[in-house]
Enzyme design. Sequence first.
Site, PDB file in Angstrom:
ATOM      1  N   HIS A   1      31.636   6.942   7.129  1.00  0.00           N
ATOM      2  CA  HIS A   1      32.880   6.059   7.541  1.00  0.00           C
ATOM      3  C   HIS A   1      32.533   4.877   6.696  1.00  0.00           C
ATOM      4  CE1 HIS A   1      36.300   4.510   9.260  1.00  0.00           C
ATOM      5  NE2 HIS A   1      35.476   3.430   9.460  1.00  0.00           N
TER       6      HIS A   1
ATOM      7  N   CYS B   1      43.041  -7.167   7.599  1.00  0.00           N
ATOM      8  CA  CYS B   1      44.621  -7.135   8.062  1.00  0.00           C
ATOM      9  C   CYS B   1      44.720  -5.847   8.595  1.00  0.00           C
ATOM     10  CB  CYS B   1      45.527  -7.507   6.863  1.00  0.00           C
ATOM     11  SG  CYS B   1      45.411  -6.577   5.588  1.00  0.00           S
TER      12      CYS B   1
END
Length: 470
Positions: free
Chosen positions: A107, A56
């Site tokens: 990351h 989301c």
Amino acid sequence: MGLDLEITILLVGLNHKTAPVEIREKLSFKDSSVFPLEKLKNEGLSFKEAYFLSTCNRVEFCFVLEKSQKDFFLSELFSFFEKEVKVTQNELKKYFYQLENDEAVKHLFEVACGLDSLVLGEPQILGQVKEAYQKALFYKTSGIVLNRLLHRCFFVAKRVRTETGIGGGAVSISYAACELAKKILGSLKQKVVLLVGAGEMAELACMHFISAGIKKVLIANRTISKAVELADRFKGEAYSLEELPYVLTKADVVISSTGAPSFVITKKMVASILKLRKFRPLFIIDIAVPRDVEPEVNQLENVYVYNIDDLKEVVEENFQERKKEALRAKVIIEEEVFKFKKWLKQMELHPTIKALSEKMEQLRKNELAKTLKKLKNLSEEEKQHLEVLTQSLVQKIIYYPIKFIKKDHHEKGSKAIGIIRQMFELDSLETETQFKQPENLENSDQTEKELPKREEKQPIDPSTKKVLLQ
């Protein structure tokens, strides 16, 4: 999938910090009948490996591709995005971040550890990363590099959770409400929780309390249909706000979040049901703004009221603690990025080691075949002894150049590889052709004269033959 020397690990993505929800929705591919990795394969984009993560709060692709293909690939990729979401490339690019190699690896590790999440340190993201990896395996887009990289993600996330307190303490209001209830009442098992209001905050609180093992959830709401919907989902009971005095008699914990303009739970209402409750403790958490619970309710016997400011102090304190733990987590991540980079460098050695081993093995076979033609009276056992002897010699000879490139590679970069490739002529097509073994030398019509010329050797006498076989 094989690994070339010159590869790039490229991560292309957007998240809650860089793109609004309407852009994230368009690139999530939720409504697509074909999974994005399958679409990319069908489009013929020039990548070797690929991984896709959609939550989301983020959409990310990680690719392994040839270094020389990066610019062309990015052009292909954004053309694909433009066609899929009907938004121009120039408009899309301002939302995306692009990370390469060490930064991309770092990351991915941070994402798996929850350091890049909306809620710092949240654990759900690791399960989503694992699910994305399973998809990459299913669509056969994960190879040597991504398999290793994503398994390291899982390891790093586990290590961070074990060695730091990144997951400790409540950092959301609904979770903090649940943790506070545990502190006041001890175990929440066999407790009945009443949710006043059926909005998003109530739903989140309900999930946390059910996870804590409560006996039953009751939902009271102005619109009864919403209360019924939430009750069906969590196997609870639905009531209207008019029934609130009665429902309060059954509850141990009350979470109120209606957003009503005036007090929903008053001192008079609660005072009227205390005898019916036999003065059992009642724990009320008011997370509504404006407040749902009249402040004077806190004056009643065995009734404990906490508002959102009380919870915010807990949340902020815990968040600051998590930020400190995040610094420790980043040290671990830097260490693991270095380890992965070292592994990737080691992978660069493999083609040279393989080429060297294959060439020496081919030379061994050719020379042994020539020798066996001259030693025609050898038994099968004697031939096997020679086979073992020559194999052992080759392994001992190539041990030193392999040790050299493994030891010196990180100091001298590709120079060590270049020295070995030049010394053993590993890039010479002429040499490869020269030493190519006939399909069946023993049955070939090729004579000694047709083989590459070598220095003339004296015939092997019987005593030498005995030495060779010892």
